[in-house]
Design a protein around this motif. Structure first.
Motif, PDB file in Angstrom:
ATOM      1  N   LEU A 379      -0.778  -1.840   8.646  1.00 21.85           N
ATOM      2  CA  LEU A 379       0.821  -2.278   7.293  1.00 21.85           C
ATOM      3  C   LEU A 379       0.567  -0.856   6.894  1.00 21.85           C
ATOM      4  N   GLU A 380       1.959  -1.370   6.233  1.00 15.51           N
ATOM      5  CA  GLU A 380       2.920  -0.222   5.749  1.00 15.51           C
ATOM      6  C   GLU A 380       3.743  -1.165   4.458  1.00 15.51           C
ATOM      7  N   GLY A 385       3.174  -3.304  -8.364  1.00 14.97           N
ATOM      8  CA  GLY A 385       1.914  -3.538  -8.212  1.00 14.97           C
ATOM      9  C   GLY A 385       0.983  -3.580  -6.791  1.00 14.97           C
ATOM     10  N   TRP A 386       0.960  -2.920  -5.898  1.00 12.52           N
ATOM     11  CA  TRP A 386       0.180  -3.187  -5.037  1.00 12.52           C
ATOM     12  C   TRP A 386      -1.050  -1.771  -5.011  1.00 12.52           C
ATOM     13  N   LYS A 393      -3.922   4.473   2.442  1.00 10.19           N
ATOM     14  CA  LYS A 393      -3.264   4.824   3.228  1.00 10.19           C
ATOM     15  C   LYS A 393      -1.676   3.399   3.003  1.00 10.19           C
ATOM     16  N   CYS A 394      -2.019   2.495   2.820  1.00 10.01           N
ATOM     17  CA  CYS A 394      -0.348   1.448   3.343  1.00 10.01           C
ATOM     18  C   CYS A 394       0.221   1.841   2.185  1.00 10.01           C
TER      19      CYS A 394
END
Length: 672
Positions: A379-380, A385-386, A393-394
């Motif tokens: 996932l990228e 807000g993550w 790393k995502c």
């Protein structure tokens, strides 16, 4: 011109193909043709062999037969690239440039966005006389390849070739006039059409162009502004680039311009509001359109009272709008994304571009995380807000440049999408779905109502983490399945482009009643200019002007544009023999006149369409009226129509400080 064979399981077919291939490479066209014709006799649906036969006929100089074979191959498989390319070459040689351009467009739709293909499309449009299409493709071409060397020189050469053909006299006046209309060169188009219509007054195409010219002239009179919530709320010019509706508005504005609308954010006559938050007031007397594409829970009957036209992205929400007592039309869209010219296929795996709801995350990401580390590792994410939700790393950045999204989506194995709760409940599709499909990507989304009606199989919907897992496995393990979904998406999204939305909006603008809009503007003018100074006007000056006017009148007299009736009353006081009638367009002026001057007859009406029979008055007065019109001949001719004896016209000299004045005159203008 390419020839390609494939090997089939049938031994006879395989042998014939080998033989046909060998004969073709040895330039033994006759024997190669016999081999391929034998295959078609037993396998008439073999599109690749039909293509081979088309190549043979081309080599033999039999263009029409070659074209027929390529068409037959494409009837069996419409996206067969080799037959499309071969057919386009044949059509060019046959001088069917318009059809060739259409075929090249299909090639572009399949993702073959090479410089060579684009140049060929442009030249095909130029030679077919489709000049506006040629100009649009020149702009697209330069945009796609602006970073490559020699682009400026090539752009100049293509534009030069376009204008050389335009002025060569080789193409019908209809095609050249259409180009001038599309370009907004109204005078040039009119100069071509007027003599042509005199020679061929019943020509259907010329009449269509006349209507198109009339529409273009109307669009010039009704400039448009597009406003979004980001324009109202975000003051930071760098942060506004992170707002989705900023780009939504920007791309819609571009599409409207391409459809002939005139964009003027400073003094529009038509306002298009992209609903993000309700607005309480619209200051100017514009014709107001709202396109509800988000935040449906904020819509109220009161918020909709401001608008003359309501478009809504959700078919489901239309009924709620109707329950509020309003009419609305469905308008689904939009996207202006295109398949990029070259992408590094699958340089990204799973991509999500969205904010994390102030640290709460998003449902689709939580569902993905519940499936285990093997998916999360692929996932990228770009967005705010993550932190604290996803592994570092995502998280690839706070923002992904909207102008490069097509390349990101096209080079990803899959793009994830979800919806805010209110949008999902009310059936408002996230435009990200359209952007991904138009870019040539594949999107997986949460369960959207009516998704099948909008996209068929092209939109992959999941209802549980288990379904999401199954969809992802299939996309990663079956390239043919992913390619099928990608092509379905490209086909499904065409009807939801910003271009389609702009066409519908421009059609609506063309139906606007300009008299209604002018009356609204005049009412606004009266409330803003006259009402605040009521009782404070320079009455001595006005009295002197109206006395002079009254002395020029006799008998029954119509005072056109009498405002609140005060000036008409001055005329009556000075010349009591006059049988006066005042005419006023605006609501405020008319109501004030009948209230304050009951001894005089007042009628509400329009100076351009006087509500009286011919020769109804001895005198008609246009005192300080015609400067309020772009075309003063209209009220003058109407006054002449209803006057038996004379028309009295009073005009200001060098006076444009009134916001409603359209024209100013000098003394010299009247010396001759």
């Amino acid at each position: 011109m390419e020839n390609k064979t494939v090997y089939f399981e049938t031994p006879d077919t395989k042998n014939l193909l080998h033989a046909g291939e060998r004969f073709f490479s040895e330039d033994n066209i006759r024997e190669a043709k016999i081999c391929f014709e034998k295959i078609i006799a037993s396998e008439p649906q073999n599109h690749e062999v039909l293509n081979n036969l088309g190549v043979i006929h081309f080599k033999q100089g039999e263009l029409q037969q070659a074209i027929d074979y390529f068409h037959r191959a494409l009837e069996i498989r419409e996206d067969y690239l080799e037959s499309l390319e071969n057919l386009a070459v044949c059509l060019e040689q046959n001088k069917d440039f318009s059809e060739a351009a259409g075929i090249y467009n299909k090639i572009l739709d399949l993702g073959n966005y090479t410089p060579e293909t684009l140049v060929t499309v442009i030249k095909s449009y130029i030679y077919s006389g489709e000049f506006s299409h040629a100009k649009n493709f020149i702009e697209r071409y330069i945009s796609a390849y602006k970073d490559q060397e020699n682009m400026k020189g090539l752009q100049d050469r293509l534009n030069s070739e376009l204008h050389l053909i335009l002025n060569s006299g080789k193409h019908p006046v209809e095609k050249v006039a259409r180009f001038f209309i599309d370009e907004g060169k109204i005078a040039a188009a009119r100069d071509l059409l007027i003599p042509a219509l005199k020679q061929r007054p019943d020509d259907g195409e010329l009449q269509d162009l006349k209507r198109l010219l009339t529409r273009k002239e109307k669009l010039l009179r009704l400039p448009v502004a597009v406003v979004s919530a980001s324009d109202l709320l975000e003051k930071d010019p760098s942060r506004i680039l992170r707002w989705g509706d900023h780009w939504f508005g920007k791309e819609l504005t571009q599409a409207l311009s391409e459809q002939g609308a005139v964009i003027n954010s400073n003094s529009p006559k038509v306002l298009i509001y992209l609903h993000g938050i309700p607005i309480n007031k619209i200051e100017d007397p514009t014709y107001n359109i709202i396109w509800i594409h988000s935040h449906p829970d904020m819509i109220t009957p009161q918020s909709l009272d401001l608008y003359d036209c309501i478009f809504c992205l959700s078919p489901r929400f239309i009924q709620k709008i109707k329950n509020m007592g309003k009419d609305a039309e469905v308008l689904i869209g939009g996207t202006s994304k295109q398949t990029p010219p070259a992408v590094n296929e699958f340089s990204h795996n799973i991509v999500f571009v969205a904010n994390g709801k102030q640290g709460k995350g998003r449902r689709i990401i939580h569902d993905l995380m519940s499936l285990g580390k093997h998916w999360v590792d692929l996932l990228e994410v770009w967005g705010e807000g993550w932190d604290g939700i996803l592994p570092e790393k995502c998280i690839k950045g706070l923002y992904f440049d909207n102008r490069s999204l097509s390349s990101l989506y096209a080079s990803s194995r899959v793009v994830l999408n979800d919806h805010h709760e209110d949008m999902l409940r009310e059936g408002f599709m996230n435009p990200r779905i359209l952007d991904v499909m138009a870019s040539g990507g594949v999107v997986v989304s949460d369960s959207l109502p009516n998704a099948q009606d909008l996209f068929g199989e092209a939109l992959l919907i999941y209802k549980s983490p288990e379904e999401l897992d199954q969809i992802l496995h299939r996309l990663f393990e079956e390239d043919s399945y992913r390619e099928k979904i990608r092509k379905l998406g490209l086909k499904a999204v065409k009807q939801y482009s910003f271009r389609s939305a702009a066409e519908k909006i421009v059609e609506h603008i063309d139906r606007i009643d300009e008299d209604f809009l002018e009356k609204r503007a005049k009412n606004f003018y009266m409330r803003k200019v006259w009402a605040p100074v009521k009782g404070k006007l320079d009455t001595d000056r006005i009295r002197r002007l109206k006395i002079v006017t009254a002395e020029q009148c006799e008998g029954s007299t119509l005072d056109v544009g009498c405002a609140n009736g005060d000036s008409t009353a001055i005329m009556k006081q000075h010349n009591t023999s006059l049988d006066l009638t005042g005419l006023e367009l605006t609501d405020w002026g008319y109501q004030e006149a009948i209230k304050n001057h009951p001894e005089i007859k007042f009628i509400q009406g329009d100076a351009k369409h006087l509500p009286f029979p011919d020769l109804s008055f001895d005198t008609v007065v246009l005192d300080h009226i015609i400067e309020h019109f772009y075309e003063p001949a209209q009220p003058i001719l109407e006054a002449k129509r209803v006057a038996r004896k004379s028309v009295v016209i009073g005009i200001p000299i060098m006076h444009l400080n009134d916001p409603d004045h359209k024209i100013a005159w000098r003394i010299d203008d009247f010396k001759n």
